[in-house]
Scaffold this motif. Structure first.
Motif, PDB file in Angstrom:
ATOM      1  N   ALA A 180       0.883  -1.132  -0.057  1.00  0.00           N
ATOM      2  CA  ALA A 180       0.103  -0.061  -0.077  1.00  0.00           C
ATOM      3  C   ALA A 180       1.036   1.258   0.270  1.00  0.00           C
ATOM      4  O   ALA A 180       0.540   2.161  -0.644  1.00  0.00           O
ATOM      5  CB  ALA A 180      -0.931   0.024   1.308  1.00  0.00           C
ATOM      6  N   ARG A 181       1.979   1.150   0.685  1.00  0.00           N
ATOM      7  CA  ARG A 181       2.634   2.543   0.904  1.00  0.00           C
ATOM      8  C   ARG A 181       3.390   2.717  -0.610  1.00  0.00           C
ATOM      9  O   ARG A 181       3.538   3.740  -1.141  1.00  0.00           O
ATOM     10  CB  ARG A 181       3.895   2.125   1.929  1.00  0.00           C
ATOM     11  N   THR A 182       4.131   1.680  -1.257  1.00  0.00           N
ATOM     12  CA  THR A 182       4.606   1.755  -2.727  1.00  0.00           C
ATOM     13  C   THR A 182       3.656   2.222  -3.555  1.00  0.00           C
ATOM     14  O   THR A 182       3.813   3.215  -4.183  1.00  0.00           O
ATOM     15  CB  THR A 182       5.037   0.474  -3.036  1.00  0.00           C
ATOM     16  N   LEU A 183       2.212   1.554  -3.446  1.00  0.00           N
ATOM     17  CA  LEU A 183       1.266   2.269  -4.347  1.00  0.00           C
ATOM     18  C   LEU A 183       1.019   3.672  -4.113  1.00  0.00           C
ATOM     19  O   LEU A 183       0.727   4.418  -5.204  1.00  0.00           O
ATOM     20  CB  LEU A 183       0.212   1.418  -4.121  1.00  0.00           C
ATOM     21  N   SER A 184       0.856   4.083  -2.746  1.00  0.00           N
ATOM     22  CA  SER A 184       0.552   5.396  -2.563  1.00  0.00           C
ATOM     23  C   SER A 184       1.628   6.154  -2.971  1.00  0.00           C
ATOM     24  O   SER A 184       1.299   7.500  -3.547  1.00  0.00           O
ATOM     25  CB  SER A 184       0.443   5.422  -0.968  1.00  0.00           C
ATOM     26  N   LEU A 185       2.798   5.993  -2.873  1.00  0.00           N
ATOM     27  CA  LEU A 185       3.986   6.866  -3.622  1.00  0.00           C
ATOM     28  C   LEU A 185       3.942   7.119  -4.814  1.00  0.00           C
ATOM     29  O   LEU A 185       4.098   8.074  -5.495  1.00  0.00           O
ATOM     30  CB  LEU A 185       5.424   6.355  -3.202  1.00  0.00           C
TER      31      LEU A 185
END
Length: 157
Positions: free
Chosen positions: A101-106
């Motif tokens: 989720a963090r990578t996708l948000s970035l």
């Protein structure tokens, strides 16, 4: 009957649309007591020149063609986009994949920003993350969201 098949590409397109829509139409965020009580600093021309900031920019200075066009969104589409904004939490974080989720948000942050996705590669280089690995993680996250949407029977347009 509505179609419920989802692909990672469709999820990506909807998420980009949802984040872009939210950036255009959402109001200020944060507790109102913080927003209203912050001191206001207005730099003078002397401040700009002394600090080497150049000439101050004036709001409304750009040509009308340079302004982003706000296209009205139908109420049912707005509801759909609001739901899409929570997909990362529902299908990634709650499923035990906060790093995805963090990578996708970035990636979404950079893909929908003013630079049109150009900052993502620079951010990866700064964090010493392989470009190929980051895009594989992003695609994995999109695939998991697509699987969750299919499992929950969420129709796509």
């Amino acid at each position: 009957m509505q179609h419920v098949d989802w692909t990672a590409r469709q999820v990506r397109e909807v998420l980009v649309e949802a984040v872009t829509w939210a950036r255009q139409y959402a109001g200020p965020v944060g507790p109102s007591s913080v927003r209203g009580s912050m001191p206001v600093y207005k730099a003078t021309l002397e401040d700009h020149l002394e600090e080497g900031w150049g000439l101050p920019e004036i709001a409304g200075d750009e040509d009308e063609e340079d302004r982003p066009l706000r296209v009205p969104v139908a109420p049912d589409r707005a509801d759909f986009l609001m739901a899409a904004l929570s997909w990362q939490a529902v299908y990634l974080v709650n499923a035990g994949h906060p790093d995805l989720a963090r990578t996708l948000s970035l990636w979404l942050h950079h893909a929908t920003g003013k630079r049109g996705g150009k900052g993502f590669d620079a951010m990866l280089k700064k964090r010493e993350i392989s470009r190929g690995h980051a895009y594989r993680v992003r695609d994995r996250a999109l695939g998991l969201i697509a699987q969750g949407l299919i499992a929950d029977g969420v129709p796509n347009d």
